[in-house]
Design a protein around this motif. Structure first.
Motif, PDB file in Angstrom:
ATOM      1  N   GLY A   7       0.822  -1.215   0.000  1.00  0.00           N
ATOM      2  CA  GLY A   7       0.000   0.000   0.000  1.00  0.00           C
ATOM      3  C   GLY A   7       0.848   1.253   0.000  1.00  0.00           C
ATOM      4  O   GLY A   7       0.541   2.221  -0.718  1.00  0.00           O
ATOM      5  N   ASP A   8       1.922   1.251   0.791  1.00  0.00           N
ATOM      6  CA  ASP A   8       2.812   2.416   0.838  1.00  0.00           C
ATOM      7  C   ASP A   8       3.489   2.653  -0.507  1.00  0.00           C
ATOM      8  O   ASP A   8       3.594   3.787  -0.966  1.00  0.00           O
ATOM      9  N   VAL A   9       3.941   1.580  -1.130  1.00  0.00           N
ATOM     10  CA  VAL A   9       4.596   1.704  -2.435  1.00  0.00           C
ATOM     11  C   VAL A   9       3.598   2.208  -3.475  1.00  0.00           C
ATOM     12  O   VAL A   9       3.926   3.065  -4.301  1.00  0.00           O
ATOM     13  N   THR A  10       2.372   1.725  -3.423  1.00  0.00           N
ATOM     14  CA  THR A  10       1.344   2.169  -4.356  1.00  0.00           C
ATOM     15  C   THR A  10       1.044   3.649  -4.171  1.00  0.00           C
ATOM     16  O   THR A  10       0.952   4.407  -5.143  1.00  0.00           O
ATOM     17  N   MET A  11       0.897   4.080  -2.918  1.00  0.00           N
ATOM     18  CA  MET A  11       0.625   5.489  -2.647  1.00  0.00           C
ATOM     19  C   MET A  11       1.789   6.363  -3.103  1.00  0.00           C
ATOM     20  O   MET A  11       1.591   7.458  -3.624  1.00  0.00           O
ATOM     21  N   LEU A  12       3.003   5.885  -2.911  1.00  0.00           N
ATOM     22  CA  LEU A  12       4.181   6.607  -3.370  1.00  0.00           C
ATOM     23  C   LEU A  12       4.147   6.780  -4.884  1.00  0.00           C
ATOM     24  O   LEU A  12       4.397   7.873  -5.401  1.00  0.00           O
ATOM     25  N   ALA A  13       3.829   5.706  -5.590  1.00  0.00           N
ATOM     26  CA  ALA A  13       3.772   5.769  -7.054  1.00  0.00           C
ATOM     27  C   ALA A  13       2.691   6.742  -7.523  1.00  0.00           C
ATOM     28  O   ALA A  13       2.908   7.527  -8.455  1.00  0.00           O
ATOM     29  N   VAL A  14       1.546   6.725  -6.866  1.00  0.00           N
ATOM     30  CA  VAL A  14       0.460   7.644  -7.232  1.00  0.00           C
ATOM     31  C   VAL A  14       0.869   9.082  -6.955  1.00  0.00           C
ATOM     32  O   VAL A  14       0.637   9.978  -7.771  1.00  0.00           O
ATOM     33  N   ALA A  15       1.489   9.318  -5.801  1.00  0.00           N
ATOM     34  CA  ALA A  15       1.916  10.678  -5.456  1.00  0.00           C
ATOM     35  C   ALA A  15       2.932  11.210  -6.458  1.00  0.00           C
ATOM     36  O   ALA A  15       2.848  12.368  -6.881  1.00  0.00           O
ATOM     37  N   VAL A  16       3.872  10.363  -6.850  1.00  0.00           N
ATOM     38  CA  VAL A  16       4.873  10.788  -7.827  1.00  0.00           C
ATOM     39  C   VAL A  16       4.206  11.089  -9.158  1.00  0.00           C
ATOM     40  O   VAL A  16       4.528  12.081  -9.825  1.00  0.00           O
ATOM     41  N   ARG A  17       3.251  10.270  -9.536  1.00  0.00           N
ATOM     42  CA  ARG A  17       2.552  10.473 -10.811  1.00  0.00           C
ATOM     43  C   ARG A  17       1.736  11.761 -10.798  1.00  0.00           C
ATOM     44  O   ARG A  17       1.725  12.518 -11.759  1.00  0.00           O
ATOM     45  N   VAL A  18       1.069  12.034  -9.671  1.00  0.00           N
ATOM     46  CA  VAL A  18       0.185  13.198  -9.591  1.00  0.00           C
ATOM     47  C   VAL A  18       0.976  14.492  -9.371  1.00  0.00           C
ATOM     48  O   VAL A  18       0.738  15.490 -10.036  1.00  0.00           O
ATOM     49  N   PHE A  19       1.896  14.461  -8.425  1.00  0.00           N
ATOM     50  CA  PHE A  19       2.574  15.691  -8.033  1.00  0.00           C
ATOM     51  C   PHE A  19       3.961  15.855  -8.651  1.00  0.00           C
ATOM     52  O   PHE A  19       4.556  16.918  -8.548  1.00  0.00           O
ATOM     53  N   GLY A  20       4.481  14.810  -9.244  1.00  0.00           N
ATOM     54  CA  GLY A  20       5.757  14.898  -9.938  1.00  0.00           C
ATOM     55  C   GLY A  20       6.937  15.162  -9.023  1.00  0.00           C
ATOM     56  O   GLY A  20       7.055  14.594  -7.941  1.00  0.00           O
ATOM     57  N   ARG A  21       7.795  16.046  -9.456  1.00  0.00           N
ATOM     58  CA  ARG A  21       9.062  16.317  -8.773  1.00  0.00           C
ATOM     59  C   ARG A  21       8.855  16.843  -7.356  1.00  0.00           C
ATOM     60  O   ARG A  21       9.629  16.518  -6.456  1.00  0.00           O
ATOM     61  N   ASP A  22       7.817  17.640  -7.130  1.00  0.00           N
ATOM     62  CA  ASP A  22       7.569  18.182  -5.796  1.00  0.00           C
ATOM     63  C   ASP A  22       7.341  17.072  -4.781  1.00  0.00           C
ATOM     64  O   ASP A  22       7.800  17.150  -3.647  1.00  0.00           O
ATOM     65  N   ALA A  23       6.627  16.024  -5.181  1.00  0.00           N
ATOM     66  CA  ALA A  23       6.362  14.904  -4.276  1.00  0.00           C
ATOM     67  C   ALA A  23       7.656  14.166  -3.940  1.00  0.00           C
ATOM     68  O   ALA A  23       7.869  13.773  -2.792  1.00  0.00           O
ATOM     69  N   VAL A  24       8.524  14.011  -4.906  1.00  0.00           N
ATOM     70  CA  VAL A  24       9.795  13.323  -4.673  1.00  0.00           C
ATOM     71  C   VAL A  24      10.646  14.120  -3.682  1.00  0.00           C
ATOM     72  O   VAL A  24      11.214  13.563  -2.741  1.00  0.00           O
ATOM     73  N   VAL A  25      10.710  15.435  -3.870  1.00  0.00           N
ATOM     74  CA  VAL A  25      11.488  16.290  -2.968  1.00  0.00           C
ATOM     75  C   VAL A  25      10.917  16.225  -1.562  1.00  0.00           C
ATOM     76  O   VAL A  25      11.651  16.101  -0.578  1.00  0.00           O
ATOM     77  N   LEU A  26       9.600  16.289  -1.447  1.00  0.00           N
ATOM     78  CA  LEU A  26       8.946  16.224  -0.134  1.00  0.00           C
ATOM     79  C   LEU A  26       9.229  14.894   0.558  1.00  0.00           C
ATOM     80  O   LEU A  26       9.556  14.864   1.751  1.00  0.00           O
TER      81      LEU A  26
END
Length: 52
Positions: A7-26
């Motif tokens: 679930g955590d990995v899935t949420m991470l993938a969705v966040a990266v897809r939706v928010f892009g670089r900002d999500a990765v930095v956060l």
């Protein structure tokens, strides 16, 4: 792989897809803060005599 980790990995993938670089930095900043908190906690226990 546990269901929680999946679930955590899935949420991470969705966040990266939706928010892009900002999500990765956060997420990198959150991980760094977690590491700093863990090191602080280890040092605190060591200095209080909880360490070996």
């Amino acid at each position: 792989m546990t269901i929680e980790l999946a679930g955590d990995v899935t949420m991470l993938a969705v966040a990266v897809r939706v928010f892009g670089r900002d999500a990765v930095v956060l997420m990198r900043r959150m991980a760094a803060a977690g590491v700093r908190a863990g090191v602080t906690e280890l040092n605190r226990h060591h200095h209080e005599g909880g360490g070996r």
